[in-house]
Design an enzyme around this catalytic site. Sequence first.
Site, PDB file in Angstrom:
ATOM      1  N   CYS A  64       0.649  -1.397  -0.050  1.00 38.47           N
ATOM      2  CA  CYS A  64      -0.167  -0.112  -0.048  1.00 38.47           C
ATOM      3  C   CYS A  64       0.748   1.293  -0.028  1.00 38.47           C
ATOM      4  O   CYS A  64       1.783   1.514   0.914  1.00 38.47           O
ATOM      5  CB  CYS A  64      -0.842  -0.138   1.243  1.00 38.47           C
ATOM      6  SG  CYS A  64      -1.818   1.453   1.631  1.00 38.47           S
ATOM      7  N   CYS A  67       0.190   3.000   3.630  1.00 33.85           N
ATOM      8  CA  CYS A  67       0.917   2.486   4.912  1.00 33.85           C
ATOM      9  C   CYS A  67       1.919   1.381   5.013  1.00 33.85           C
ATOM     10  O   CYS A  67       2.292   0.738   5.801  1.00 33.85           O
ATOM     11  CB  CYS A  67      -0.293   2.056   5.615  1.00 33.85           C
ATOM     12  SG  CYS A  67      -1.091   0.356   5.163  1.00 33.85           S
ATOM     13  N   CYS A 113      -7.717  -1.041   1.313  1.00 41.07           N
ATOM     14  CA  CYS A 113      -6.394  -1.456   2.156  1.00 41.07           C
ATOM     15  C   CYS A 113      -7.183  -1.734   3.577  1.00 41.07           C
ATOM     16  O   CYS A 113      -7.714  -0.653   4.115  1.00 41.07           O
ATOM     17  CB  CYS A 113      -5.348  -0.468   2.059  1.00 41.07           C
ATOM     18  SG  CYS A 113      -4.291  -0.895   3.739  1.00 41.07           S
ATOM     19  N   CYS A 116      -5.179   0.965   6.428  1.00 42.10           N
ATOM     20  CA  CYS A 116      -5.407   2.358   6.375  1.00 42.10           C
ATOM     21  C   CYS A 116      -6.437   2.848   5.652  1.00 42.10           C
ATOM     22  O   CYS A 116      -6.881   3.913   5.480  1.00 42.10           O
ATOM     23  CB  CYS A 116      -4.141   3.125   5.963  1.00 42.10           C
ATOM     24  SG  CYS A 116      -4.008   2.881   4.087  1.00 42.10           S
ATOM     25  N   CYS A 136      -8.650  -5.465  -9.629  1.00 34.20           N
ATOM     26  CA  CYS A 136      -8.244  -4.512 -10.497  1.00 34.20           C
ATOM     27  C   CYS A 136      -7.882  -3.251  -9.723  1.00 34.20           C
ATOM     28  O   CYS A 136      -8.904  -2.557  -9.135  1.00 34.20           O
ATOM     29  CB  CYS A 136      -9.630  -4.000 -11.587  1.00 34.20           C
ATOM     30  SG  CYS A 136      -9.236  -3.059 -12.829  1.00 34.20           S
TER      31      CYS A 136
HETATM   32 ZN   LIG Z   1      -2.790   1.311   3.508  1.00 33.80          ZN
END
Ligand SMILES: [Zn+2]
Length: 148
Positions: A64, A67, A113, A116, A136
Amino acid sequence: MSWKDVLRFARQGSPAPDRRVEKSDEEWRKLLTREQFAITRAKGTERPFAGEYCSSHEPGVYACVCCKTVLFYSREKFESGTGWPSFTRPAAANVVSYHEDTSYGMERVEVLCSVCDAHLGHVFPDGPGENGLRYCINSASLVRVSTE
Ligand SMILES: [Zn+2]
């Protein structure tokens, strides 16, 4: 993990993450580029075929961008032809969460995610793998952090 599981998670809640990262929009703005912020925090979508990882199939781990939680492995990345990085599954069941998304008059499942709440993209039931899933994902929400 099947499309049925995805729909169940979207309706009833996704598996809890190992940790949480929470920041204000102001804090995220300082850490992210304008484009990264627009996509991850304001649920934007990058133009197809424009993203850094769209046609890249180098080995690595995709985290990510907000984070740094590991979200996807390159070995599960495939060429979908859509113009966005596409994966058959997340790195672990509890690193992403699922939300029903009815914006733009479509019924889709948004992928975030789970650590976060960064918007990553959407998941569809037309993937090539065993589980039939296609994640996607916007390039701008990912950073390739290392080789596997
Ligand atoms: Zn994240």
